[in-house]
Design a protein around this motif. Structure first.
Motif, PDB file in Angstrom:
ATOM      1  N   UNK A  83      -2.242   9.442   4.877  1.00  0.00           N
ATOM      2  CA  UNK A  83      -1.807   8.375   5.300  1.00  0.00           C
ATOM      3  C   UNK A  83      -2.296   8.379   6.826  1.00  0.00           C
ATOM      4  N   UNK A  84      -1.882   9.369   7.025  1.00  0.00           N
ATOM      5  CA  UNK A  84      -1.657  10.148   8.472  1.00  0.00           C
ATOM      6  C   UNK A  84      -2.931  10.367   8.546  1.00  0.00           C
ATOM      7  N   UNK A 139      -6.114   8.535   9.534  1.00  0.00           N
ATOM      8  CA  UNK A 139      -6.853   7.140   8.971  1.00  0.00           C
ATOM      9  C   UNK A 139      -7.408   7.398  10.203  1.00  0.00           C
ATOM     10  N   UNK A 197       2.874   9.822  -1.195  1.00  0.00           N
ATOM     11  CA  UNK A 197       3.158   9.334  -1.100  1.00  0.00           C
ATOM     12  C   UNK A 197       3.579   8.153  -1.693  1.00  0.00           C
ATOM     13  N   UNK A 198       4.094   7.461  -2.243  1.00  0.00           N
ATOM     14  CA  UNK A 198       4.195   6.186  -3.799  1.00  0.00           C
ATOM     15  C   UNK A 198       4.021   5.097  -3.158  1.00  0.00           C
ATOM     16  N   UNK A 199       5.071   4.429  -1.532  1.00  0.00           N
ATOM     17  CA  UNK A 199       5.265   3.830  -1.498  1.00  0.00           C
ATOM     18  C   UNK A 199       5.224   3.539  -0.264  1.00  0.00           C
ATOM     19  N   UNK A 200       5.056   2.658   0.819  1.00  0.00           N
ATOM     20  CA  UNK A 200       5.156   2.401   2.011  1.00  0.00           C
ATOM     21  C   UNK A 200       5.455   1.248   2.245  1.00  0.00           C
ATOM     22  N   UNK A 258       3.255   9.768  10.574  1.00  0.00           N
ATOM     23  CA  UNK A 258       3.211  10.635   9.190  1.00  0.00           C
ATOM     24  C   UNK A 258       2.751  12.010  10.264  1.00  0.00           C
ATOM     25  N   UNK A 297      10.532   9.268   4.614  1.00  0.00           N
ATOM     26  CA  UNK A 297       9.576   9.780   5.753  1.00  0.00           C
ATOM     27  C   UNK A 297       9.715   8.155   6.870  1.00  0.00           C
ATOM     28  N   UNK A 349       1.001  -1.238   0.177  1.00  0.00           N
ATOM     29  CA  UNK A 349      -0.242  -0.035  -0.096  1.00  0.00           C
ATOM     30  C   UNK A 349       0.464   1.614   0.352  1.00  0.00           C
ATOM     31  N   UNK A 350       0.801   2.074  -0.715  1.00  0.00           N
ATOM     32  CA  UNK A 350      -1.001   2.794  -1.185  1.00  0.00           C
ATOM     33  C   UNK A 350      -0.991   2.089  -2.443  1.00  0.00           C
ATOM     34  N   UNK A 354      -0.467   8.383  -2.646  1.00  0.00           N
ATOM     35  CA  UNK A 354      -1.631   8.864  -1.749  1.00  0.00           C
ATOM     36  C   UNK A 354      -0.895  10.148  -1.341  1.00  0.00           C
ATOM     37  N   UNK A 372       8.515   9.839  -1.059  1.00  0.00           N
ATOM     38  CA  UNK A 372       7.386   9.830  -1.529  1.00  0.00           C
ATOM     39  C   UNK A 372       8.284  10.457  -2.956  1.00  0.00           C
ATOM     40  N   UNK A 381       1.738   3.679  10.956  1.00  0.00           N
ATOM     41  CA  UNK A 381       1.771   4.127  10.041  1.00  0.00           C
ATOM     42  C   UNK A 381       1.486   6.009  10.188  1.00  0.00           C
ATOM     43  N   UNK A 382       0.208   6.043  10.668  1.00  0.00           N
ATOM     44  CA  UNK A 382      -0.606   7.342  10.471  1.00  0.00           C
ATOM     45  C   UNK A 382       0.598   8.491  11.638  1.00  0.00           C
ATOM     46  N   UNK A 436      -0.988   0.024   9.467  1.00  0.00           N
ATOM     47  CA  UNK A 436      -2.047   1.638   9.509  1.00  0.00           C
ATOM     48  C   UNK A 436      -1.937   2.167  11.117  1.00  0.00           C
ATOM     49  N   UNK A 486       2.180  -3.787   6.721  1.00  0.00           N
ATOM     50  CA  UNK A 486       2.030  -2.551   7.012  1.00  0.00           C
ATOM     51  C   UNK A 486       0.986  -2.521   8.371  1.00  0.00           C
TER      52      UNK A 486
END
Lengths: 81, 433, 374
Positions: free
Chosen positions: B415-416, B418, C298-301, C283, C261, B405-406, B410, C219, C279-280, C276, C274
């Motif tokens: 993402x922050x 949620x 953000x292209x990947x986690x 960020x 990040x 993901x994503x 995004x 990113x 992660x949140x 969530x 992941x």
């Protein structure tokens, strides 16, 4: 539909038919959307928002996929050109 | 984390193309509280993309049907991740949204496959569907010289469309052999709908040479396309043109399905007769289960929508029509298989990964997608392998990696956020005009 | 059975560095990995080369190793993307500013040049930090690089000197001069090195190494948004905690202009997915320091597992219970930094030579009971 939308691409005025995407506006202006990592000028490839070649800055926000965004009057579009 | 999803659907459909609209309409008609989410603001997916024009009549029919049935359309909303089974996170221009559901129908369609050849990154080299989408979105094509190339039924369809809009379509270069095409044509006999489509295309493309055994070998120009060299029957020919519309058929968009743990085979999501995946409550319809065109997508969408809303009998009744259309999908795949010659179009310095500008030479030494990704950064750019993944799979036989993901880039704030979500304003499926 | 001087299990940055060092000394080396070079934590981490002063021993090892990277930098190929961009430890309040001053003198006394930045100077160097920061400490000698390519480079150097590799081979046992592979084959060597990171306890029972999960986000390209590796001083509190899940502000500019990040630390999380919620939180913390991150694409986690020991120092040296088994593992978040130093310490010990820094604090025997086991 005879409506026309006026916006700016790299500070120059461009006219497109209503409903046209920013990607089209950039092409109409004769500009490329972005410069690639090795310096190539790139424009839309897939036309549907998955290739990310058409990324431009719209109203200050970078990395907008221009082929997916409909032009609005007064938009300020900047490309790498 | 508490689940305070602002939306809780009985049936949530992701993708508002033919399959998605058919699924949503049927589900809502069966009484399910149905949501239809798509990142575009106008319904129709790719094949019924509207842009500056009106949607085709068939699309209007389904749009109207969705509206009448009370489908809640979430337009300009892009699914980004799964929070937990039964809840997806999505992003729009102005916020992040949680989408709760009991049953999910994945109708995420397909995208074009691109293969690299010298000059394919020049401006005005686009996909076949790509150029068509741009013209639909207002790109002036009147009087422009266009060469259409690649493979698949999309080529003549795109050529006809461009001609209708005033383009000078110079030729269509199909890499399949005449034998493959003839075999494919035979399978169309008995499918009157398809046959008449072919006849219609023939009418619209008089004087446009259609070459089989033909493919682009190089595109040239000074930053912008000026000419294309094609190989036809072993001979090379260079043609001056303004646009090259080149795509090698379609690959399914299976990222969401993969994220949710759906099983795939040969790259297609596996489903049973009622379009159920191996994940309980998750259905898949249309191109992700096999490239089969609009008719099959509409049928599968309806089956999925009915099954998802609990009307199993009605769903089963429709499956009687599947066989013929699924056969068509098989014929399609066989007819337009990529020939080996296409693997040697790229030269050592031809770029394969366009996001990170990685050349063929830097990739061919790697034995796996993961190795190329880690060492050369292929597929680590914004497209996350959507373009170079199918390409390298064909070129080097690399199997794709797992999805992270994503599933689409995004915003960091999405993402922050949620825990805090906003409800998007529900809108009608129909576009403004 | 093949016979070598050294058989190294794990081709991450530490294993690769050990192979590099062993080969420099003319030893016959084989490296075995269940996947490929640099594909574990090495692929997941930030690639930060940083001097850390959590303890004297940590400082000594990071400083020693950082110098070795500086000596090596001119040989590093372009795709290793080594950049001496420096670290800025960011102080958000007066208490943290005092820590900045303490750190400055601490480093100065040990020969590491740093510069205290007031709010104005900080703003000039990093204009995208939220206004209201009190200042920071600039450590110019710190660097960043791209770890998978660094590991590959070290391995290639070793291979040029004759090292052999067996990639895609899972090791199921190592003891008494032999490594046993999953397919039943064996390799014998005088020295067996367990450099398998968070998986080390699978091969050497009783190792007190726990997985410490981390998250990262990358990113799209925003060149010049961040110029240095930025770390909040609260990072140390996060790295300190041995029990709770924590996040800390930690961002890195990549040469591509993309922003990495981090960071997060979790105990007891064994699955790769992941998380969530954390992660949140991570960020949210990041945008508190750099509000401009919020609207970035953000292209990947992804996640990774650090190998954490109880005292936050790695294990570098022989097992008491099996003299053929040596450990080079437990590097937590400092694997990239201390890889070269680890390799030197290890190989010096193997050769019976003196080490360039005291190696006592990193000896496996310091932790008491452990045993090699098949």
């Amino acid at each position: 539909m005879s409506e026309v939308v006026v916006l700016r691409v790299n500070r120059r005025e461009v006219q497109v038919p209503a409903g046209a995407t920013v990607g089209v506006a950039v092409m109409t202006a004769g500009a490329a959307c972005r410069t690639s990592v090795s310096g190539e000028r790139r424009g839309p490839l897939c036309g549907m928002g998955v290739c990310f070649e058409c990324r431009v800055t719209i109203n200050g926000r970078a990395h907008c996929r221009s082929c997916q965004i409909v032009c609005e009057s007064g938009m300020d579009v900047r490309t790498d050109d | 984390m508490t689940s305070n999803a602002p939306f809780n659907f009985d049936v949530l459909v992701v993708g508002a193309g033919p399959a998605g609209m058919a699924a949503a309409a049927r589900a809502a008609e069966s009484g399910a509280r149905t949501g239809l989410v798509d990142e575009n603001f106008r319904a129709g997916g790719q094949i019924w993309r509207s842009g500056c024009e009106d949607v085709p009549a068939e699309a209007k029919f389904w749009i109207q049907r969705c509206t009448s049935a009370g489908v809640m359309a979430l337009r300009g909303v892009r699914v980004v991740d799964q929070l937990k089974p039964g809840e997806l996170t999505a992003e729009s221009m102005d916020g992040t949204h949680k989408l709760g559901y009991q049953q999910l129908v994945i109708a995420t369609g397909a995208r074009e496959r691109f293969l690299p050849f010298p000059g394919w990154t020049l401006l005005n080299v686009m996909g076949a569907g790509g150029l068509q989408a741009m013209v639909k979105s207002g790109l002036p094509i009147q009087g422009k010289r266009v060469l259409v190339a690649g493979t698949g039924p999309l080529l003549p369809a795109v050529a006809a469309y461009l001609r209708q809009h005033g383009a000078r379509v110079l030729m269509i270069c199909e890499q399949a052999s005449w034998l493959s095409l003839a075999r494919f044509a035979i399978t169309l006999i008995g499918q009157t709908g398809k046959l008449s489509q072919v006849m219609q295309l023939k009418k619209e493309l008089p004087h446009v040479p259609f070459l089989a055994n033909s493919w682009p070998v190089a595109a040239e120009g000074n930053e912008v396309l000026e000419r294309v060299t094609i190989s036809h029957g072993g001979k090379l020919e260079t043609i001056a043109c303004d646009y090259l519309a080149c795509g090698f058929h379609l690959v399914p968009n299976t990222e969401l399905a993969a994220l949710l743990g759906c099983q795939s085979e040969n790259g297609y999501v596996q489903v049973d007769d009622l379009q159920r995946t191996n994940v309980p409550g998750v259905f898949c319809a249309g191109e992700p289960t096999g490239i089969g065109g609009v008719e099959l997508a509409l049928l599968e969408g309806q089956i999925a929508g009915l099954a998802a809303s609990g009307d199993i009998r009605a769903a089963e009744a429709l499956t009687a029509n599947s066989k013929k259309l699924k056969n068509f999908a098989d014929h399609l795949q066989r007819a337009f298989q990529l020939r080996k010659d296409l693997r040697s179009l790229a030269k050592p310095d031809t770029l394969v990964c366009r996001c990170e500008d990685i050349s063929y030479a830097r990739l061919e030494r790697h034995r796996s997608w993961r190795s190329a990704k880690l060492q050369a950064r292929c597929g680590m750019g914004a497209c996350q392998g959507r373009i170079c993944g199918p390409t390298t799979q064909f070129l080097f036989n690399w199997a794709p990696d797992s999805v992270r993901p994503p599933i689409f880039p995004a915003r960091v704030e999405s993402l922050a956020a949620l825990a805090n979500c906003r409800e998007p304003a529900p809108q009608n499926v129909v576009g403004g005009h | 059975m093949n016979s070598y001087d050294v058989a190294i299990v794990g081709a991450g940055i530490v294993g690769a560095a050990c192979a590099y060092e062993c080969c420099r000394r003319g030893m016959r080396v084989v490296v075995v990995d269940r996947e490929m070079v640099g594909s574990g934590a090495t692929a997941a981490g930030m690639g930060h080369i940083v001097v850390m002063d959590d303890s004297e021993a940590q400082f000594a090892l990071t400083r020693y190793s950082q110098r070795l990277w500086q000596q090596l930098k001119s040989e590093l190929p372009d795709d290793v993307e080594y950049e001496e961009c420096g670290t800025i430890w960011v102080a958000a309040d007066d208490e943290e500013m005092q820590e900045v001053e303490r750190k400055c003198s601490h480093y100065a006394a040990r020969g590491v040049a740093t510069q205290i930045l007031g709010p104005g100077a900080l703003r000039e160097l990093e204009p995208n930090l939220r206004s209201g920061m009190k200042g920071g400490l600039l450590v110019s000698g710190d660097a960043v690089l791209y770890p998978p390519c660094a590991a590959r480079f070290l391995m290639e150097c070793a291979q040029e000197r004759g090292a052999q590799t067996r990639m895609g081979c899972k090791v199921v046992g190592m003891s008494e001069d032999r490594i046993l592979m999953e397919d039943g084959s064996e390799i014998s060597a005088e020295f067996l090195v367990n450099a398998s990171g968070a998986s080390a306890p699978e091969l050497t029972r009783g190792l007190d190494i726990k997985k410490r999960k981390g998250h990262l986000v990358i990113t799209d390209r925003y060149p010049q948004f961040v110029r240095h590796q930025l770390v909040e001083l609260g990072y140390l509190k996060s790295a300190h905690s041995t029990t709770s899940d924590s996040v800390a502000f930690n961002v890195q500019p990549r040469r591509t202009g993309q922003i990495l990040i981090g960071s997060s630390r979790q105990y007891g999380a064994e699955h790769k997915e992941v998380d969530h919620e954390i992660l949140a939180r991570m960020l949210q913390r990041a945008r508190e320091y750099m509000p401009g991150l919020e609207l970035m694409s953000a292209i990947r986690t992804w996640t990774g597992f650090r190998a954490a020991t109880p005292d936050k120092l790695p294990l570098i040296g022989p097992l008491a219970s099996d003299k053929s088994v040596w450990l080079a593992t437990g590097h937590e978040g400092l694997g990239i930094t201390t890889s070269l130093g680890t390799a030197r310490l290890l190989v010096d010990q193997m050769a019976g030579a003196g080490t360039e820094i005291p190696n006592g604090p990193y000896l496996p025997s310091r932790l008491g009971k452990e045993h090699a086991h098949v």
